[in-house]
Write an enzyme that holds these catalytic residues in place. Structure first.
Site, PDB file in Angstrom:
ATOM      1  N   GLY A   1       3.854   9.959  -7.086  1.00 21.47           N
ATOM      2  CA  GLY A   1       2.535   9.370  -6.814  1.00 21.47           C
ATOM      3  C   GLY A   1       1.670  10.213  -5.906  1.00 21.47           C
ATOM      4  O   GLY A   1       0.466   9.987  -5.798  1.00 21.47           O
TER       5      GLY A   1
ATOM      6  N   SER B   1      -9.211   2.285  -1.890  1.00 18.92           N
ATOM      7  CA  SER B   1      -8.432   3.424  -1.394  1.00 18.92           C
ATOM      8  C   SER B   1      -8.822   4.708  -2.109  1.00 18.92           C
ATOM      9  O   SER B   1      -9.212   4.680  -3.274  1.00 18.92           O
ATOM     10  CB  SER B   1      -6.940   3.137  -1.639  1.00 18.92           C
ATOM     11  OG  SER B   1      -6.188   4.314  -1.481  1.00 18.92           O
ATOM     12  N   ALA B   2      -8.670   5.801  -1.405  1.00 15.89           N
ATOM     13  CA  ALA B   2      -8.920   7.120  -2.001  1.00 15.89           C
ATOM     14  C   ALA B   2      -7.983   7.385  -3.168  1.00 15.89           C
ATOM     15  O   ALA B   2      -8.251   8.243  -4.019  1.00 15.89           O
ATOM     16  CB  ALA B   2      -8.716   8.189  -0.927  1.00 15.89           C
ATOM     17  N   THR B   3      -6.892   6.627  -3.234  1.00 21.38           N
ATOM     18  CA  THR B   3      -5.943   6.858  -4.330  1.00 21.38           C
ATOM     19  C   THR B   3      -6.541   6.474  -5.678  1.00 21.38           C
ATOM     20  O   THR B   3      -5.972   6.793  -6.717  1.00 21.38           O
ATOM     21  CB  THR B   3      -4.646   6.035  -4.106  1.00 21.38           C
ATOM     22  OG1 THR B   3      -5.007   4.691  -3.805  1.00 21.38           O
ATOM     23  CG2 THR B   3      -3.815   6.616  -2.995  1.00 21.38           C
TER      24      THR B   3
ATOM     25  N   LYS C   1       0.788  -1.240   0.000  1.00 22.99           N
ATOM     26  CA  LYS C   1       0.000   0.000   0.000  1.00 22.99           C
ATOM     27  C   LYS C   1       0.822   1.293   0.000  1.00 22.99           C
ATOM     28  O   LYS C   1       0.293   2.371   0.293  1.00 22.99           O
ATOM     29  CB  LYS C   1      -0.896  -0.010   1.218  1.00 22.99           C
ATOM     30  CG  LYS C   1      -0.139  -0.089   2.542  1.00 22.99           C
ATOM     31  CD  LYS C   1      -0.792   0.752   3.580  1.00 22.99           C
ATOM     32  CE  LYS C   1       0.143   0.943   4.757  1.00 22.99           C
ATOM     33  NZ  LYS C   1      -0.326   1.935   5.689  1.00 22.99           N
TER      34      LYS C   1
ATOM     35  N   LYS D   1      -5.857  -0.776  -7.226  1.00 22.63           N
ATOM     36  CA  LYS D   1      -7.141  -0.697  -6.531  1.00 22.63           C
ATOM     37  C   LYS D   1      -8.275  -0.486  -7.543  1.00 22.63           C
ATOM     38  O   LYS D   1      -9.342  -1.088  -7.446  1.00 22.63           O
ATOM     39  CB  LYS D   1      -7.111   0.428  -5.491  1.00 22.63           C
ATOM     40  CG  LYS D   1      -6.201   0.148  -4.304  1.00 22.63           C
ATOM     41  CD  LYS D   1      -6.663  -1.072  -3.525  1.00 22.63           C
ATOM     42  CE  LYS D   1      -5.741  -1.434  -2.382  1.00 22.63           C
ATOM     43  NZ  LYS D   1      -6.228  -2.587  -1.598  1.00 22.63           N
TER      44      LYS D   1
ATOM     45  N   TYR E   1      -0.008   1.835  -7.287  1.00 23.70           N
ATOM     46  CA  TYR E   1      -0.820   1.347  -6.152  1.00 23.70           C
ATOM     47  C   TYR E   1      -2.298   1.672  -6.390  1.00 23.70           C
ATOM     48  O   TYR E   1      -3.158   0.795  -6.331  1.00 23.70           O
ATOM     49  CB  TYR E   1      -0.350   1.986  -4.847  1.00 23.70           C
ATOM     50  CG  TYR E   1      -1.356   1.826  -3.731  1.00 23.70           C
ATOM     51  CD1 TYR E   1      -2.053   2.915  -3.238  1.00 23.70           C
ATOM     52  CD2 TYR E   1      -1.624   0.570  -3.203  1.00 23.70           C
ATOM     53  CE1 TYR E   1      -3.000   2.762  -2.236  1.00 23.70           C
ATOM     54  CE2 TYR E   1      -2.570   0.408  -2.203  1.00 23.70           C
ATOM     55  CZ  TYR E   1      -3.261   1.514  -1.722  1.00 23.70           C
ATOM     56  OH  TYR E   1      -4.199   1.352  -0.740  1.00 23.70           O
TER      57      TYR E   1
HETATM   58  C1  WQD Z   1       0.715  11.472   3.682  1.00 20.44           C
HETATM   59  C2  WQD Z   1       1.377  12.786   3.288  1.00 20.44           C
HETATM   60  C3  WQD Z   1       3.315  12.540   1.908  1.00 20.44           C
HETATM   61  C4  WQD Z   1       5.995  10.748   4.784  1.00 20.44           C
HETATM   62  C5  WQD Z   1      -1.652   6.320   2.719  1.00 20.44           C
HETATM   63  C6  WQD Z   1      -1.506   4.862   2.454  1.00 20.44           C
HETATM   64  C7  WQD Z   1      -2.386   4.479   1.310  1.00 20.44           C
HETATM   65  C8  WQD Z   1      -3.805   4.904   1.571  1.00 20.44           C
HETATM   66  C9  WQD Z   1      -3.907   6.353   1.978  1.00 20.44           C
HETATM   67  C10 WQD Z   1      -5.159   3.046   2.163  1.00 20.44           C
HETATM   68  C11 WQD Z   1       1.831  12.777   1.831  1.00 20.44           C
HETATM   69  C12 WQD Z   1       3.662  13.192   3.233  1.00 20.44           C
HETATM   70  C13 WQD Z   1       4.858  11.299   4.202  1.00 20.44           C
HETATM   71  C14 WQD Z   1       7.151  11.561   4.985  1.00 20.44           C
HETATM   72  C15 WQD Z   1       5.958  13.409   4.039  1.00 20.44           C
HETATM   73  N1  WQD Z   1      -4.391   4.074   2.551  1.00 20.44           N
HETATM   74  N2  WQD Z   1       4.857  12.605   3.847  1.00 20.44           N
HETATM   75  N3  WQD Z   1       7.082  12.878   4.612  1.00 20.44           N
HETATM   76  O1  WQD Z   1       0.453   8.678   0.750  1.00 20.44           O
HETATM   77  O2  WQD Z   1      -1.757   9.530   1.695  1.00 20.44           O
HETATM   78  O3  WQD Z   1      -1.223   7.059   1.603  1.00 20.44           O
HETATM   79  O4  WQD Z   1      -2.980   6.592   3.034  1.00 20.44           O
HETATM   80  O5  WQD Z   1      -5.444   2.735   1.085  1.00 20.44           O
HETATM   81  O6  WQD Z   1      -2.328   3.087   1.177  1.00 20.44           O
HETATM   82  O7  WQD Z   1      -0.166   4.624   2.126  1.00 20.44           O
HETATM   83  O8  WQD Z   1      -0.082   8.579   3.233  1.00 20.44           O
HETATM   84  O9  WQD Z   1       1.285   8.954   5.240  1.00 20.44           O
HETATM   85  O10 WQD Z   1       2.432   8.109   3.131  1.00 20.44           O
HETATM   86  O11 WQD Z   1       1.602  10.445   3.233  1.00 20.44           O
HETATM   87  O12 WQD Z   1       5.952  14.612   3.686  1.00 20.44           O
HETATM   88  O13 WQD Z   1       8.227  11.131   5.499  1.00 20.44           O
HETATM   89  O14 WQD Z   1       2.558  12.950   4.072  1.00 20.44           O
HETATM   90  O15 WQD Z   1       4.023  13.161   0.846  1.00 20.44           O
HETATM   91  O16 WQD Z   1       1.627  14.066   1.293  1.00 20.44           O
HETATM   92  P1  WQD Z   1      -0.649   8.551   1.742  1.00 20.44           P
HETATM   93  P2  WQD Z   1       1.382   8.959   3.753  1.00 20.44           P
END
Ligand code: WQD
Length: 371
Positions: free
Chosen positions: A326, A146-148, A106, A174, A170
């Site tokens: 992404g 997922s919202a993605t 994920k 989905k 990813y």
């Molecule tokens: C959030 C924000 C990063 C780490 C997750 C799951 C995905 C889905 C949705 C279920 C982004 C930023 C992150 C860092 C940062 N869940 N960030 N520095 O990408 O929204 O996806 O939730 O389906 O599977 O992975 O979450 O926490 O990785 O990132 O700036 O060291 O925090 O760029 O903008 P994401 P995330």
């Protein structure tokens, strides 16, 4: 004596899976079978779920109550159909009432680096699971989407009617798997499926006994901040992936909801699967629907850092670096369809999510496996 329905949870040892199993056990209606390859989870989590469920049984608990706190756990690689089939053979045709399919890789950023691994694990494995379900007369599924799937959506907050146009491999896995399930439901109305489009789950069970325990370094923002605060990650500075997005403070906005609210949404979905499904008219072209599971409130990266600073007392330092592959600017849900049709709510606020996350992490500074 009413018997329990056998429900298979894939990814049961994971962050979402373990909390979903806990709320399933609270209903005392289901006997849980868990399969997990422990790629991003620890089987120790399931022992803690059972321990927590048993600790909450009433003094006059019946045998059925005790049975509902047992988990039939299998280490199973979903990319190996023979391993999935072995679990279904144990219960025989019709022996498993339904499936909650959570298991998937994920990490949005990682999926851009190893797309084939994501397609194999998230799409091909799902096809194998569905084929074996059909072989064993199991035709009810709640799918973890997922919202993605929305990619960079044209409007915020995002309704389910938004065109699916994922930006990352990813997210594409989905979209593909949702499409496969929907086509299967269109082809044969013996199938009944609900796809739950998660926004960003956060926090932990308030007891601090279960929570998010990714293997190795967390890829997601909140668990990473928690690991920094307990010293499991030695980074002195958080890398913020870009502050040039079209958002209030330039950093990405996400819709964080408490893991317990997300988990409860799965029970509502399972209960709505029928046989006389509450969410489908009998003349529906297919017993398939997708729902957003979110709070409907967008929070930026910098706002998350501030909320975790307050919850942990840790003095986070951060530096802005380039964007992560992404990532999209804003994923904030319109949750009204799930609220109206499933009775879904996500009342816990960000402060509660961060408090519960910190309560779990500070109780397990070294994680499950070290204790
Ligand atoms: C959030 C924000 C990063 C780490 C997750 C799951 C995905 C889905 C949705 C279920 C982004 C930023 C992150 C860092 C940062 N869940 N960030 N520095 O990408 O929204 O996806 O939730 O389906 O599977 O992975 O979450 O926490 O990785 O990132 O700036 O060291 O925090 O760029 O903008 P994401 P995330």
């Amino acid at each position: 004596m009413a018997s329990l329905k056998n429900v298979l949870v894939t990814g049961g040892a994971g962050y979402v899976g373990s909390h979903v199993i806990y709320v399933l056990q609270k209903t005392r209606r289901y006997k849980v079978i868990s399969i997990d390859n422990n790629h991003n989870s620890l089987s120790a989590a399931l022992a803690r779920v059972s321990q927590l469920s048993k600790s909450e049984l009433p003094a006059d608990a019946t045998e059925i109550d005790w049975l509902s706190t047992e988990i039939d756990s299998h280490t199973c690689d979903l990319t190996k159909p023979e391993q999935i089939r072995a679990v279904f053979e144990k219960y025989g045709k019709g022996g498993i009432w339904g499936v909650i399919h959570i298991a998937a890789y994920k990490a949005v950023g990682e999926s851009t680096e190893i797309p084939l691994t994501y397609y194999a694990n998230n799409v091909s494995a799902s096809i194998s699971l569905l084929q074996i379900m059909d072989e064993f007369d199991c035709n009810r599924i709640v799918y973890s989407s997922s919202a993605t799937v929305y990619g960079t959506p044209p409007i915020i907050p995002i309704p389910e009617t938004t065109r699916l146009q994922a930006d990352s491999p990813y997210g594409k896995t989905k979209v593909m798997t949702e499409t496969i399930i929907e086509d299967m439901c269109r082809a044969d109305k013996k199938w009944c499926a609900l796809s739950l489009r998660y926004f960003n789950p956060a926090g932990a069970h308030p007891s601090g006994m279960i929570g998010e325990e990714p293997r190795g370094r967390p890829g997601n923002l909140l668990p990473l901040l928690a690991h920094m605060a307990v010293g499991r990650v030695k980074d002195a500075v958080l890398k913020v992936f870009g502050n040039d997005y079209p958002t209030p403070d330039g950093t990405c906005v996400r819709d964080y909801l408490h893991i317990m609210d997300l988990a409860s949404g799965h029970v509502l979905a399972l209960n709505a699967l029928g046989p006389d499904s509450a969410v489908f008219p009998s003349d529906a072209p297919a017993f398939f629907k997708a729902y957003n599971l979110g709070k409907g409130k967008g929070v930026s990266v910098l706002q998350i850092v501030e909320a975790m600073r307050k919850a942990t007392g840790f003095d986070y330092k951060y530096e802005i670096i380039g964007r992560r592959g992404g990532d999209v600017p804003d994923l904030t849900a319109d949750p009204t369809l799930a609220e109206k049709e499933l009775g879904f709510t996500a009342p816990a606020d960000l402060e509660t999510m961060c408090r519960d996350l910190w309560n779990f992490q500070s109780k397990h500074p070294l994680g499950y496996s070290e204790q």
